[in-house]
Design an enzyme around this catalytic site. Structure first.
Site, PDB file in Angstrom:
ATOM      1  N   SER A  66       0.808  -1.221   0.000  1.00 58.59           N
ATOM      2  CA  SER A  66       0.000   0.000   0.000  1.00 58.59           C
ATOM      3  C   SER A  66       0.840   1.271   0.000  1.00 58.59           C
ATOM      4  CB  SER A  66      -0.944   0.012   1.206  1.00 58.59           C
ATOM      5  OG  SER A  66      -0.236   0.176   2.416  1.00 58.59           O
ATOM      6  N   LYS A 105       1.156   4.543   6.875  1.00 56.08           N
ATOM      7  CA  LYS A 105       0.657   5.403   5.800  1.00 56.08           C
ATOM      8  C   LYS A 105       1.352   6.749   5.895  1.00 56.08           C
ATOM      9  CE  LYS A 105      -2.655   2.362   4.795  1.00 56.08           C
ATOM     10  NZ  LYS A 105      -2.636   1.549   3.552  1.00 56.08           N
TER      11      LYS A 105
END
Length: 266
Positions: A47, A108
């Site tokens: 991701s 993230k």
């Protein structure tokens, strides 16, 4: 002349007690280091491509954003709320406990701070109504290995026949000057979103692999991340493996190591 009495010898502990005391001290030392200074983190998904790869091992510093129960191993509830709190900077790559379960560590990039308005329009990031500059750069080319599989659409080969993934890559630059590369693999539902207003005490997190990341754009995923869930800031890659090695076969480790990634800072 009378001899002075010899001091009584200290009673010695049994060996098992000495071993137990050593192990307790070692556990406390590791607990303190992992809770307040540094902790390792392994990348489990793609991701955050191209910045992190599956099989990267990172060190995360724990003091950047303050401390909460989630700073401690297993989120032991010894710290009430958040102490020595500090707001992250836009563009930081941070590890956090993923809400709402607050059990798994995710990684993230910080995009939005409290009060910010974040939106995606046709794959373009907007922050407080202004488009974030997005420039096409050279494709991101990644050799195909057990830790980096590839869909047929992006599969390619080098001149020597080495199979690779070739991904469209872009450069984004945030208002504070932080620049980073992102992947845009084509249309996805998260390319066009509503306007998200980041509430107080929260941050808006996004993966650099924009079409393959569950992040704050999804209300049924993590949505906004409470700042007390922040575990630490990613600072350096200390190991990386392409997945071709077996843990019980040390002779395979050197060939599987991505040597060029070791020591790469964030």
């Amino acid at each position: 002349m009378a001899k002075s009495p010899r001091p009584a010898a200290k009673p010695t502990r049994p060996e098992w007690q000495e071993t137990l005391i050593f192990l307790v001290k070692l556990a406390l030392f590791v607990f303190v280091i992992r809770s307040f200074l540094f902790a390792p983190f392994v990348i489990p998904s793609g991701s955050m491509l191209p910045r992190t790869l599956i099989g990267d091992y990172l060190f995360v510093t724990k003091w950047n954003y303050g401390y909460s129960r989630h700073s401690l191993p297993w989120s032991v509830p010894l710290i009430p709320g958040r102490i020595l709190a500090s707001t992250p900077a836009r563009g930081d790559v941070a590890v956090f406990k993923a809400p709402p379960q607050n059990q798994e560590d995710w990684i993230k990039r910080v995009i939005g701070l409290p009060g910010d308005r974040v939106q995606m329009r046709d794959g373009q990031l907007f922050l407080n109504g202004t488009a974030i500059p997005k420039a096409r750069v050279a494709d991101f080319v990644l050799p195909v290995t057990p830790n980096s599989t590839c869909e047929d659409y992006f599969r390619d080969a080098l001149a020597d026949g080495t199979p690779v993934c070739r991904y469209p890559q872009y450069r984004e630059t945030l208002p504070n000057g932080v620049g980073y590369n992102v992947l845009d693999l084509g249309f996805s539902p998260a390319d066009d979103t509503e306007v998200y207003t980041v509430p107080a005490g929260h941050v808006f997190m996004m993966g650099d692999n924009r079409d393959d990341s569950r992040d704050s754009r999804f209300a049924d995923s993590i949505s906004f991340v409470p700042m007390e869930n922040l575990v630490g800031k990613a600072v350096v890659t200390f190991w990386s493996t392409d997945g071709n090695a077996g843990w019980l076969m040390p002779w395979t480790w050197p060939g599987a190591t991505r040597w060029e990634r070791i020591g790469e800072a964030f």
